[in-house]
Design a protein around this motif. Structure first.
Motif, PDB file in Angstrom:
ATOM      1  N   GLY A  52       6.429  13.831   4.122  1.00 43.73           N
ATOM      2  CA  GLY A  52       6.060  13.335   2.952  1.00 43.73           C
ATOM      3  C   GLY A  52       5.867  11.682   2.776  1.00 43.73           C
ATOM      4  N   VAL A  53       6.443  11.137   3.713  1.00 34.59           N
ATOM      5  CA  VAL A  53       6.465   9.712   3.768  1.00 34.59           C
ATOM      6  C   VAL A  53       5.269   9.206   4.073  1.00 34.59           C
ATOM      7  N   TYR A  54       4.676   9.912   5.296  1.00 29.74           N
ATOM      8  CA  TYR A  54       3.136   9.576   5.559  1.00 29.74           C
ATOM      9  C   TYR A  54       2.189   9.982   4.707  1.00 29.74           C
ATOM     10  N   LYS A  55       2.146  11.276   3.934  1.00 26.37           N
ATOM     11  CA  LYS A  55       1.198  11.578   3.083  1.00 26.37           C
ATOM     12  C   LYS A  55       1.058  10.656   1.828  1.00 26.37           C
ATOM     13  N   ALA A  56       2.314  10.399   1.285  1.00 32.35           N
ATOM     14  CA  ALA A  56       2.241   9.424   0.049  1.00 32.35           C
ATOM     15  C   ALA A  56       1.536   8.236   0.647  1.00 32.35           C
ATOM     16  N   GLN A  64      11.630  -7.894  13.014  1.00 29.70           N
ATOM     17  CA  GLN A  64      12.104  -6.581  12.197  1.00 29.70           C
ATOM     18  C   GLN A  64      11.890  -6.695  10.658  1.00 29.70           C
ATOM     19  N   ARG A  65      11.690  -5.684   9.997  1.00 28.13           N
ATOM     20  CA  ARG A  65      11.452  -5.923   8.610  1.00 28.13           C
ATOM     21  C   ARG A  65      12.224  -4.664   7.808  1.00 28.13           C
ATOM     22  N   LEU A  66      12.880  -5.470   7.026  1.00 31.15           N
ATOM     23  CA  LEU A  66      13.523  -4.570   5.838  1.00 31.15           C
ATOM     24  C   LEU A  66      12.722  -4.089   4.540  1.00 31.15           C
ATOM     25  N   LEU A  67      12.852  -2.961   4.518  1.00 31.35           N
ATOM     26  CA  LEU A  67      11.927  -2.151   3.502  1.00 31.35           C
ATOM     27  C   LEU A  67      13.041  -1.964   2.394  1.00 31.35           C
ATOM     28  N   THR A  68      12.699  -2.246   1.165  1.00 29.34           N
ATOM     29  CA  THR A  68      13.430  -1.821   0.092  1.00 29.34           C
ATOM     30  C   THR A  68      12.670  -0.907  -0.617  1.00 29.34           C
ATOM     31  N   TRP A  96       0.911  -1.178  -0.042  1.00 27.07           N
ATOM     32  CA  TRP A  96       0.125   0.127   0.269  1.00 27.07           C
ATOM     33  C   TRP A  96       0.757   0.982  -0.106  1.00 27.07           C
ATOM     34  N   HIS A  97       2.084   1.136   0.169  1.00 25.73           N
ATOM     35  CA  HIS A  97       2.711   2.460   0.224  1.00 25.73           C
ATOM     36  C   HIS A  97       3.543   2.515  -1.068  1.00 25.73           C
ATOM     37  N   PRO A  98       3.448   3.577  -1.992  1.00 21.92           N
ATOM     38  CA  PRO A  98       4.013   3.647  -3.318  1.00 21.92           C
ATOM     39  C   PRO A  98       5.646   3.823  -3.274  1.00 21.92           C
ATOM     40  N   ALA A  99       6.112   4.234  -2.304  1.00 25.62           N
ATOM     41  CA  ALA A  99       7.693   4.262  -2.149  1.00 25.62           C
ATOM     42  C   ALA A  99       8.210   2.940  -1.854  1.00 25.62           C
ATOM     43  N   VAL A 100       7.829   2.023  -1.508  1.00 19.55           N
ATOM     44  CA  VAL A 100       8.192   0.678  -0.807  1.00 19.55           C
ATOM     45  C   VAL A 100       7.987  -0.375  -1.993  1.00 19.55           C
ATOM     46  N   ALA A 101       9.123  -0.836  -2.598  1.00 21.06           N
ATOM     47  CA  ALA A 101       9.092  -1.746  -3.455  1.00 21.06           C
ATOM     48  C   ALA A 101       9.055  -3.123  -2.917  1.00 21.06           C
TER      49      ALA A 101
END
Length: 168
Positions: free
Chosen positions: A153-157, A75-79, A55-60
């Motif tokens: 910006g992260v939250y809003k996106a 723990q999570r690793l976000l790419t 659901w977050h467009p910046a997270v692949a």
């Protein structure tokens, strides 16, 4: 005389230490969105710690690297998309019934340190819900305004994209 100098030196040191500590106060960011869907449906979409990329467009990609999904200590690793930067986060608390979780950033490319955030979904009546995402942090590698703008910006996106998923 030397006793007076020692007392003044100690007092000056205490004042200087206090002034430095005052400059270390946390910054904060907060965004919220009203979503045209029942809270349970929105929580189903965002309530899994291992699923931010859905659901977050910046997270692949999101990958649990330690512990079990939705269990404190996981723990999570976000790419991230684009440059492939990464962020490692740790789940601090998880409340499925209260539709909320809190996490911290351990390491990553964002210009923050001592970061702690909470995402909460609440019913807003008429089959809609309110999602709030807020955090506290210190700037790291950037000035306070840039760090705050980045996190907002992260939250809003994320919330804008979430709203769009339910408007379709």
């Amino acid at each position: 005389m030397s006793r007076s100098i020692a007392i003044l030196s100690a007092a000056a040191g205490t004042l200087l230490l206090g002034a430095c500590s005052a400059g270390d106060s946390s910054l904060s960011a907060s965004q919220s969105a009203t979503i045209a869907a029942p809270a349970a449906d929105v929580w189903e979409a965002i309530g899994n710690f291992d699923d931010l990329d859905s659901w977050h467009p910046a997270v692949a990609d999101t990958e649990i690297t330690t512990g079990a999904n939705n269990e404190p200590g996981a723990q999570r690793l976000l790419t991230l998309g684009g440059d492939g930067g990464t962020v490692t986060e740790e789940l601090q608390s998880y409340d499925a019934e209260g539709m909320s979780y809190t996490y911290t950033i351990i390491d990553g490319v964002l210009p923050v340190s001592d970061y702690r955030a909470t995402i909460t979904v609440m019913p807003a009546g008429d089959n809609s819900s309110n999602v709030s995402w807020s955090g506290t942090f210190n700037a790291a590698g950037a000035d306070d305004a840039t760090a705050t703008e980045t996190i907002n910006g992260v939250y809003k996106a994320g919330l804008d994209n979430l709203r769009g998923m339910f408007d379709e």
